[in-house]
Design an enzyme around this catalytic site. Structure first.
Site, PDB file in Angstrom:
ATOM      1  N   ASP A   1       5.636  -5.118  -3.019  1.00 52.79           N
ATOM      2  CA  ASP A   1       4.398  -5.868  -2.766  1.00 52.79           C
ATOM      3  C   ASP A   1       3.119  -5.068  -2.941  1.00 52.79           C
ATOM      4  O   ASP A   1       2.062  -5.524  -2.559  1.00 52.79           O
ATOM      5  CB  ASP A   1       4.443  -6.521  -1.379  1.00 52.79           C
ATOM      6  CG  ASP A   1       3.868  -5.645  -0.291  1.00 52.79           C
ATOM      7  OD1 ASP A   1       4.114  -4.426  -0.331  1.00 52.79           O
ATOM      8  OD2 ASP A   1       3.175  -6.184   0.582  1.00 52.79           O
ATOM      9  N   GLU A   2       3.223  -3.880  -3.529  1.00 56.40           N
ATOM     10  CA  GLU A   2       1.973  -3.141  -3.715  1.00 56.40           C
ATOM     11  C   GLU A   2       2.004  -2.263  -4.953  1.00 56.40           C
ATOM     12  O   GLU A   2       3.063  -1.815  -5.395  1.00 56.40           O
ATOM     13  CB  GLU A   2       1.639  -2.299  -2.481  1.00 56.40           C
ATOM     14  CG  GLU A   2       2.663  -1.259  -2.157  1.00 56.40           C
ATOM     15  CD  GLU A   2       2.252  -0.360  -0.995  1.00 56.40           C
ATOM     16  OE1 GLU A   2       1.117   0.138  -0.978  1.00 56.40           O
ATOM     17  OE2 GLU A   2       3.105  -0.165  -0.125  1.00 56.40           O
TER      18      GLU A   2
ATOM     19  N   ASP B   1      -2.231  -4.873  -2.234  1.00 51.19           N
ATOM     20  CA  ASP B   1      -1.103  -4.988  -1.295  1.00 51.19           C
ATOM     21  C   ASP B   1      -1.039  -6.430  -0.790  1.00 51.19           C
ATOM     22  O   ASP B   1      -2.016  -6.950  -0.251  1.00 51.19           O
ATOM     23  CB  ASP B   1      -1.324  -4.015  -0.126  1.00 51.19           C
ATOM     24  CG  ASP B   1      -0.108  -3.924   0.784  1.00 51.19           C
ATOM     25  OD1 ASP B   1       0.244  -2.822   1.198  1.00 51.19           O
ATOM     26  OD2 ASP B   1       0.482  -4.978   1.111  1.00 51.19           O
TER      27      ASP B   1
HETATM   28  P1  TTP Z   1       4.075  -4.061   3.948  1.00 51.42           P
HETATM   29  O1  TTP Z   1       3.097  -4.220   2.810  1.00 51.42           O
HETATM   30  O2  TTP Z   1       4.034  -2.792   4.731  1.00 51.42           O
HETATM   31  O3  TTP Z   1       3.846  -5.234   5.013  1.00 51.42           O
HETATM   32  P2  TTP Z   1       3.472  -6.746   4.775  1.00 51.42           P
HETATM   33  O4  TTP Z   1       3.177  -7.050   3.340  1.00 51.42           O
HETATM   34  O5  TTP Z   1       4.532  -7.594   5.379  1.00 51.42           O
HETATM   35  O6  TTP Z   1       2.176  -6.912   5.654  1.00 51.42           O
HETATM   36  P3  TTP Z   1       0.697  -6.355   5.364  1.00 51.42           P
HETATM   37  O7  TTP Z   1       0.740  -5.608   4.056  1.00 51.42           O
HETATM   38  O8  TTP Z   1      -0.168  -7.563   5.315  1.00 51.42           O
HETATM   39  O9  TTP Z   1       0.388  -5.469   6.533  1.00 51.42           O
HETATM   40  O10 TTP Z   1       5.547  -4.274   3.428  1.00 51.42           O
HETATM   41  C1  TTP Z   1       5.871  -5.206   2.418  1.00 51.42           C
HETATM   42  C2  TTP Z   1       7.201  -5.844   2.707  1.00 51.42           C
HETATM   43  O11 TTP Z   1       8.206  -4.845   2.812  1.00 51.42           O
HETATM   44  C3  TTP Z   1       7.234  -6.606   4.010  1.00 51.42           C
HETATM   45  O12 TTP Z   1       6.786  -7.949   3.870  1.00 51.42           O
HETATM   46  C4  TTP Z   1       8.678  -6.505   4.406  1.00 51.42           C
HETATM   47  C5  TTP Z   1       9.161  -5.194   3.814  1.00 51.42           C
HETATM   48  N1  TTP Z   1       9.240  -4.160   4.869  1.00 51.42           N
HETATM   49  C6  TTP Z   1      10.464  -3.946   5.503  1.00 51.42           C
HETATM   50  O13 TTP Z   1      11.471  -4.581   5.159  1.00 51.42           O
HETATM   51  N2  TTP Z   1      10.545  -3.008   6.504  1.00 51.42           N
HETATM   52  C7  TTP Z   1       9.454  -2.276   6.915  1.00 51.42           C
HETATM   53  O14 TTP Z   1       9.559  -1.451   7.853  1.00 51.42           O
HETATM   54  C8  TTP Z   1       8.199  -2.499   6.246  1.00 51.42           C
HETATM   55  C9  TTP Z   1       6.965  -1.720   6.669  1.00 51.42           C
HETATM   56  C10 TTP Z   1       8.153  -3.440   5.238  1.00 51.42           C
HETATM   57 MG    MG Z   2       1.901  -5.820   2.224  1.00 50.00          MG
END
Ligand code: TTP
Ligand code: MG
Length: 373
Positions: free
Chosen positions: A118-119, A23
């Site tokens: 992103d994952e 992730d």
């Molecule tokens: P996440 O992997 O949940 O968050 P992140 O990568 O920003 O942070 P981390 O993993 O380090 O905690 O989500 C990936 C991307 O998806 C995030 O950068 C932006 C988007 N996203 C949204 O647009 N709305 C949301 O509610 C969430 C959770 C994520």
């Molecule tokens: Mg993330």
């Protein structure tokens, strides 16, 4: 041949897959900081405009120290962190980085299941490097991601999807957590209930009201009690706390979606008219979703401009929905990230994906696809 390894009185698992969950860290915000080095080390918030009822998509770890998080109203984020730099999302840049990262995964295995931009899960039980150590592979992948994109990722390594996903969240950012079969029992017993992947905010509250605050207490709960309170999800919780999750990494995810779109009689510039057409589409969509008992978590707005250029903007929400109000609220947020109102529009569409067609299993905020669905 499959052999069974008894781990403890309660945990028995099949020998033994090697699953990595990767992730990316603060994905959108990290890309903004990479592309504009003056933002490095600063609180950066990516999302909608605080003045226009926007919401936070994500924020840098510097902004998280102030209590800012995804899905929070941008106005609240501004109050918590007035010095933050607010930026609109640049979806093309995120999608490009995502492709680069997914390409790195495919150097290692074909068994890749992306969950979002992103994952992804990777099954590296057998891999192109012929390396038996999933931990070494995960470290190598993290390094390659950084070298080729300038971004950091966190990794979870274990023998099933649930544990790998839960693990990747433990040492964020730029971390790695490995849960070996003989460590899983202990790890899960100590894990606070809200840290179990698949137990979201609503279920967490309910668990706590039932006196279940950690894995040990969850393990003590009889199956019948969990099913009584959580429906089919109860069975899922019963299994995961015992380290049981046999779902395979599925490379071709079913990308079913359900939607409605309208090609307009004439190209429209007026944003007020566009809003009211979207309202109609959302309400029609609600009707047919309800008829078919379909709900979804990812809401997508599709727009074709007068020059036939087509774009989509998506948001994923925490709970499955079929509600026109919720759909419309998200669509109104997404439309800020388009040129509607500036360029004439010839087609408008709304669709739902990430579907769960079995409503009784749409229990609150379970994020993993349940085996029964
Ligand atoms: P996440 O992997 O949940 O968050 P992140 O990568 O920003 O942070 P981390 O993993 O380090 O905690 O989500 C990936 C991307 O998806 C995030 O950068 C932006 C988007 N996203 C949204 O647009 N709305 C949301 O509610 C969430 C959770 C994520
Ligand atoms: Mg993330």
């Amino acid at each position: 041949m499959l052999t069974y390894i008894p781990l403890s009185a309660n945990i028995v698992l099949m020998e033994c897959r090697k699953i990595i969950h990767i992730d990316m860290d603060a994905f959108y915000a990290a890309i903004e900081q990479r592309d504009n080095p003056s933002l490095k080390g600063k609180p950066v918030i990516v999302g909608g405009d605080p003045e226009r009822r926007g919401v936070v998509s994500t924020c840098s770890y510097e902004a998280r120290k102030f209590g800012v998080h995804s899905a929070m109203p941008s106005r609240t984020a501004l109050k918590l962190c007035p010095e933050a730099v607010f930026l609109y999302p640049r979806f093309e840049a995120y999608s490009k980085a995502s492709k680069e990262v997914m390409n790195i995964f495919s150097e290692y295995t074909d068994l890749i299941e992306p969950l979002s931009l992103d994952e992804a899960f990777l099954d590296v039980t057998e891999n192109r490097m012929d390396n038996p150590s999933a931990t070494i592979l995960a470290l190598e992948i993290k390094k390659k991601i950084f070298e080729s994109t300038g971004l950091t990722a966190s990794a979870g390594v274990s023998y099933n999807k649930f544990l790998a996903k839960t693990a990747s969240d433990i040492n964020k950012p730029d971390g790695i957590t490995v849960i070996k079969p003989d460590e899983a029992g202990d790890f899960l017993e100590k894990l606070p209930i809200g840290k179990f992947f698949g137990i979201g905010k609503v279920s967490e509250k309910k668990m706590i009201s039932l006196g279940i605050t950690n894995g040990l207490e969850l393990k003590a709960a009889p199956l019948e009690r969990l099913v009584k309170h959580f429906g089919k999800a109860g069975r899922f919780y019963y299994d995961i706390v015992r380290g049981i999750d046999e779902r395979p990494v599925e490379p071709v995810r079913e990308r079913k979606s359900y939607g409605r779109e309208i090609t307009l009689d004439e190209d429209i510039l007026d944003i007020g008219r566009i809003h009211s057409i979207l309202k109609e589409i959302a309400s029609e969509l609600e009707g047919s979703l309800r008829k078919k008992n379909i709900r979804g978590k990812t809401i997508t707005l599709k727009i074709k401009y007068h020059d036939f250029r087509q774009i989509t903007r998506s948001a994923t929400i925490e709970m499955f929905t079929d509600s026109a109000d919720i759909i419309l609220e998200n669509i109104m947020n997404l439309i800020q990230f388009t040129e509607a109102g500036v360029k004439k529009v010839r087609l408008l569409g709304i669709s739902l994906s990430h579907l769960n067609t079995s409503p009784e299993s749409c229990e609150e905020d379970i994020q993993l696809k349940l085996p029964c669905c």
